[in-house]
Design a protein around this motif. Structure first.
Motif, mmCIF file in Angstrom:
data_model
loop_
_atom_site.group_PDB
_atom_site.id
_atom_site.type_symbol
_atom_site.label_atom_id
_atom_site.label_comp_id
_atom_site.label_asym_id
_atom_site.label_seq_id
_atom_site.Cartn_x
_atom_site.Cartn_y
_atom_site.Cartn_z
ATOM 1 N N SER A 233 0.827 -1.206 0.000
ATOM 2 C CA SER A 233 0.000 0.000 0.000
ATOM 3 C C SER A 233 0.862 1.256 0.000
ATOM 4 C CB SER A 233 -0.925 -0.004 1.216
ATOM 5 O OG SER A 233 -1.724 1.153 1.261
ATOM 6 N N MET A 263 -4.776 -1.228 2.871
ATOM 7 C CA MET A 263 -5.079 -0.281 1.805
ATOM 8 C C MET A 263 -6.287 0.579 2.168
ATOM 9 S SD MET A 263 -4.365 -2.617 -1.599
ATOM 10 C CE MET A 263 -4.511 -1.234 -2.748
ATOM 11 N N THR A 268 -5.612 3.876 -0.200
ATOM 12 C CA THR A 268 -4.984 3.630 -1.502
ATOM 13 C C THR A 268 -5.844 2.780 -2.448
ATOM 14 O OG1 THR A 268 -3.762 1.792 -0.481
ATOM 15 C CG2 THR A 268 -2.626 3.903 -0.689
#
Length: 312
Positions: A233, A263, A268
């Motif tokens: 990530s 994440m 992300t």
């Protein structure tokens, strides 16, 4: 499949890359001067089965000059994966793998007849459920390992590809703005939820049917070792922006159960336009861990989701 969702930005501040620290007000942190790029990340290259999978994704039709990055952790597979990346970057076809490119005993059985290891060749009846179980559990792997003994002995690690400096240099290519044609970069590491190392088991069985991470009861003739693990990530966030078109294929032997929540925490998932994956070790029923992960993907900005086996 093919589910769309959009979401806003959130602020964050966290360590990125292998050793460098970067602080940002809001994601992403990639160089903002880059024009939008086409990016494909293959997290789980194996025998390069999916290194060009992005070319078949419907949403990628018509796109060129790809920035392709492949993660592979198995030190005996890494040399071939690196050869694949070099060949594709030069505009050459993929090389022939030294072993059948299978990821399970079911897939391996498809190649068995070429090595005199099919059920009829071993005197078994394909219509018999008992024979099928005996074949899959007791006979297929020993037969294939014997038939491929010479090939297996030639599949060896290349120590130079495990150098930390090499991995740092290749990870940094995620910030590269332009490529003259599609570029393929092999990253000799595991994709994970944090920076560090990952315990691995190396065995002939693992090379033939996958499942290469450390298990409680490793098969005979195994060797334990550790490989670099990248905070996936953090690298994604440091390298790419929402302006980039990003396809991610994730096949990380269960690691998705830690990577996806990371994440979500980092914000992300919004960087990924198309998500291709196989969710491991868990049932797919309502409210199962895999179902919850899929809901996380949808709720955090992933526009399109495909599950293996893919419809293209």
């Amino acid at each position: 499949r093919g589910m769309a969702y959009t979401s806003g930005r959130i602020g964050w501040s966290q360590q990125t890359g292998i050793s460098a620290t970067m602080t940002c007000i809001a994601p992403p942190c990639a160089t903002p001067t880059c024009a939008p790029r086409n990016v494909y990340i293959d997290a789980g290259v194996n025998w390069c089965n999916t290194l060009t999978l992005n070319q078949r994704v419907p949403q990628a039709r018509g796109r060129t000059n790809w920035h392709v990055f492949g993660f592979e952790a198995s030190r005996r597979i890494v040399p071939f994966a690196d050869q694949c990346a070099r060949a594709l970057s030069a505009g050459e076809p993929l090389p022939e793998p030294p072993l059948p490119p299978a990821g399970s005993s079911k897939e391996l059985a498809k190649y068995a007849s070429s090595y005199n290891c099919s059920m009829p060749q071993l005197g078994l009846r394909p219509e018999s459920l008992h024979d099928v179980k005996v074949y899959r559990r007791q006979l297929l792997l020993p037969c294939m390992i014997g038939a491929l003994a010479q090939n297996l002995s030639r599949v060896r690690p290349v120590p130079a590809l495990s150098a930390p400096g090499l991995l740092r240099e290749r990870l940094a290519l995620g910030k590269r703005c332009t490529v003259a044609r599609s570029s393929y970069v092999m990253l000799p590491a595991a994709a994970g939820e944090s920076e560090g190392t990952l315990a691995m088991v190396d065995s002939d069985v693992g090379l033939l049917v996958g499942g290469r991470t450390l298990s409680k009861i490793p098969p005979p003739s195994t060797e334990k070792y550790r490989v670099a693990m990248v905070d996936f990530s953090a690298w994604l966030r440091a390298s790419f922006t929402e302006a980039d078109f990003v396809i991610l294929k994730m096949d990380v032997e269960g690691g998705e159960h830690k990577i996806v929540p990371k994440m979500v925490a980092d914000g992300t998932l919004r960087l990924v336009d198309v998500w291709l994956w196989e969710c491991h070790h868990m049932p797919n029923w309502m409210n199962s861990p895999c179902f919850k992960l899929k809901r996380m993907l949808r709720d955090n900005g992933v526009g399109t989701i495909y599950e293996d086996p893919y419809p293209f």
